[in-house]
Design a protein around this motif. Structure first.
Motif, mmCIF file in Angstrom:
data_model
loop_
_atom_site.group_PDB
_atom_site.id
_atom_site.type_symbol
_atom_site.label_atom_id
_atom_site.label_comp_id
_atom_site.label_asym_id
_atom_site.label_seq_id
_atom_site.Cartn_x
_atom_site.Cartn_y
_atom_site.Cartn_z
ATOM 1 N N GLY A 204 29.947 44.318 45.762
ATOM 2 C CA GLY A 204 30.994 43.839 44.570
ATOM 3 C C GLY A 204 31.331 42.974 45.172
ATOM 4 N N VAL A 205 31.337 42.002 46.340
ATOM 5 C CA VAL A 205 31.730 40.440 46.725
ATOM 6 C C VAL A 205 30.736 39.937 45.996
ATOM 7 C CG1 VAL A 205 31.224 40.642 49.204
ATOM 8 C CG2 VAL A 205 32.866 39.181 48.513
ATOM 9 N N GLY A 206 29.303 40.384 45.962
ATOM 10 C CA GLY A 206 28.509 39.002 45.824
ATOM 11 C C GLY A 206 28.967 38.731 43.726
ATOM 12 N N VAL A 207 28.422 39.900 42.887
ATOM 13 C CA VAL A 207 29.066 40.261 41.603
ATOM 14 C C VAL A 207 29.551 38.757 41.850
ATOM 15 C CG1 VAL A 207 29.482 41.577 40.088
ATOM 16 C CG2 VAL A 207 27.910 42.170 41.650
ATOM 17 N N ALA A 208 31.191 39.313 42.173
ATOM 18 C CA ALA A 208 32.854 38.413 42.184
ATOM 19 C C ALA A 208 32.038 36.638 42.610
ATOM 20 C CB ALA A 208 33.558 39.090 43.555
#
Length: 585
Positions: A204-208
């Motif tokens: 999720g933090v990679g997508v962010a």
């Protein structure tokens, strides 16, 4: 050629590679043969692929606009920033969700945006968007909600946001259900069926982070940054925390994120919150080079502890604060909360083991269902994982909540947990998850039926050999190949983690050079010295007390191990970290 062997505990799986191909690859790339075998098994053999694997730079990151809806989302967020609209970031209470929230919040603050955040309480609200939270955010006169690490299944909640006149942008990485939240302004998720973005392994933090990449580009296009453009490389420590904590494969872009993020965490300019959190871990000296294991087993659990036991607020503040005193206080509070979480976890785990032994569940059942009326819901997922590690059976741990049992389930490679629970849906209030992990809810009156049917589903799905844990061997190695050159190459293979695990080597017919000893507080760790072809190797096997008879009764062994450097009195030696041992044929 594939070879399978059995020890007293494991099944060894070795998929061999053509020796001529290994030698050719080793010669072509000037690397040791065991390393060449490792690379071939990863499917990496061309010069470009090898260069990207070992030396992938930030320039190798893909264009974020290749992700569906990214341009639309970045333009909308940029408009909100420039017009000073009220933006709310809606996150999640685990490390991935907290880091994603912090990352987007920090960047938007650097842009001077009017931004707030909302992280739901695990125990009171549960995972993901909920309508009450959406109403509260609307009451703040919010114009735009951006979700991170959640939202892909929140059809009704997204509709609620639109009813209140708010645009909502979903950024997520979880598997979408058949119905997407079409009321959303944009849906950024590489896992969408219609998304052709090749990297499906982002946290999720990679997508962010990809969203921030796109947003910065759009803001630059509009000449928004009158002075210095924010350096988003400085956010990669936060990306690294969330990616490792969420056990995402360390391949492709994740490998690049984590390599650079670990450098940031190891350097002098480490984020003050992370620096103070490192100080709560005795083994993490200021000068120590950070590894993925330090994140996964030391830092991430401390950040996660708050969300498991109460609110994630302090974990979020630790990542965003610029005040050293505040960071120190928050780090100490997270450390104390983690110690409390560990105490609760140990107590529940022991109770679970006692129930399993008392009722002979391990002997009588193929699938384990263990329940109590007063266990803390924040740790039962960890307990389920520990039980699987010990008994190697699909496991469901349940605790009572408002008159129903809620629980966490974990599985083994041979059993698809979500499919198994699907066959029991008629007696479940709800369930969700994937192959290895799931959540369930059922009425108390259905406990015994659920236990019996779950056991039967597992029993009919698996063969006896499926209950034997497997170890995959990465390469066979000879004693003469255990050299400092190999160690240098193994360092280049880091960072290790899911999708790029520390290599396990196989060596045949080694001799016991000295009588073995068992060391440690409870004498659980095997310490021995092996010899092969006149070369001597120190070896340590953690928690291998059960091998005492095997070692005492034999002199020649086949061994599985990883290779590490052990420093003692300023002398560095190569040590074998044993994974398993069996008597040589």
């Amino acid at each position: 050629m594939n070879s399978n062997f059995k020890s007293i505990k494991y099944k060894w799986i070795y998929n061999s590679v053509d020796k001529n191909l290994i030698e050719e690859t080793a010669y072509k790339h000037n690397m040791p043969k065991p390393v060449a075998e490792l690379m071939l098994k990863k499917g990496i053999s061309s010069p470009d692929d090898i260069e990207n694997f070992f030396n992938g730079s930030l320039k190798s990151l893909r264009n974020p606009f290749e992700i569906s809806d990214m341009e639309k989302a970045a333009e909308r967020i940029a408009k909100a920033v420039m017009n000073h609209e009220r933006i709310c970031i809606y996150g999640d209470y685990d490390v991935d969700g907290i880091t994603a929230t912090a990352l987007l919040y920090i960047f938007l603050m650097q842009c001077g945006a009017n931004v707030s955040y909302y992280i739901p309480n695990r125990l009171e609200e549960g995972y993901g968007l909920n309508k009450e939270a959406v109403k509260e955010i609307a009451a703040r006169k919010t114009n735009l909600i951006i979700t991170v690490d959640c939202g892909i299944s929140a059809v009704q909640e997204v509709l609620e946001a639109s009813i209140h006149g708010m645009d909502i942008i979903i950024t997520d990485h979880h598997q979408p259900s058949k119905e997407l939240p079409v009321a959303a302004y944009a849906i950024i998720n590489p896992m969408r069926e219609d998304d052709t973005y090749p990297n499906k392994t982002l946290a999720g933090v990679g997508v962010a982070f990809k969203t921030v990449m796109a947003l910065r580009f759009v803001l630059k296009k509009y000449d928004f940054f009158k002075q210095e453009v924010p350096n988003i490389r400085n956010l990669l420590d936060i990306v690294t925390l969330g990616t490792i904590a969420d056990v995402m494969p360390l391949v492709d872009e994740n490998r690049i994120f984590v390599r650079h993020g670990l450098e940031l965490m190891s350097g002098e300019n480490v984020r003050i919150g992370i620096d103070e959190l490192k100080k709560t871990v005795e083994s993490l000296s200021a000068s120590k080079k950070m590894k993925t294991s330090n994140i996964g087993f030391q830092l991430a659990p401390r950040i996660n502890a708050m969300g498991r036991m109460a609110s994630s607020e302090k974990s979020f503040k630790l990542l965003v604060t610029q005040n050293r005193s505040e960071a120190k206080q928050l780090a100490l509070e997270l450390d104390n909360e983690n110690k409390y979480r560990q105490m609760i976890e140990r107590d529940i785990l022991q109770q679970t083991y006692d129930l399993i032994e008392k009722n002979q569940y391990a002997e009588l059942q193929s699938g384990l269902v263990i329940a109590s009326d007063n266990w803390h819901p924040g740790v039962i997922g960890i307990v389920a994982s520990r039980v699987v590690d010990k008994y190697f059976k699909p496991t469901v741990i349940l605790t009572e909540d408002n008159g129903v049992y809620k629980g966490s389930a974990r599985s083994i490679p041979g059993f698809h947990l979500y499919d198994g629970l699907s066959s029991l849906s008629d007696i479940l209030i709800s369930f969700g998850g994937h192959k290895y992990a799931a959540g369930v809810k059922l009425e108390k009156k259905n406990l015994e039926e659920f236990r019996n049917r779950f056991n039967e589903v597992v029993k009919t799905s698996l063969k006896e050999e499926d209950f034997i844990p497997e170890i995959y061997i990465d390469a066979e190695i000879d004693s003469k190949d255990i050299t400092n050159e190999v160690m240098q190459w193994l360092e280049k293979l880091e960072p290790y983690g899911q999708g790029n695990k520390e290599p396990v080597f196989f060596m045949k017919k080694v001799f016991k050079y000295q009588i073995e000893t068992f060391v440690g507080k409870n004498f659980n760790h095997l310490k021995c010295i092996f010899e092969k072809n006149g070369l001597i190797f120190e070896a340590i096997g953690y928690n291998m007390k059960e091998y005492k008879s095997l070692m005492a009764e034999n002199d020649k062994f086949d061994i599985l191990f990883s290779l590490v450097h052990n420093t003692w009195k300023n002398t560095k030696v190569i040590q074998l970290n044993l994974k398993d041992i069996k008597k040589s044929d």
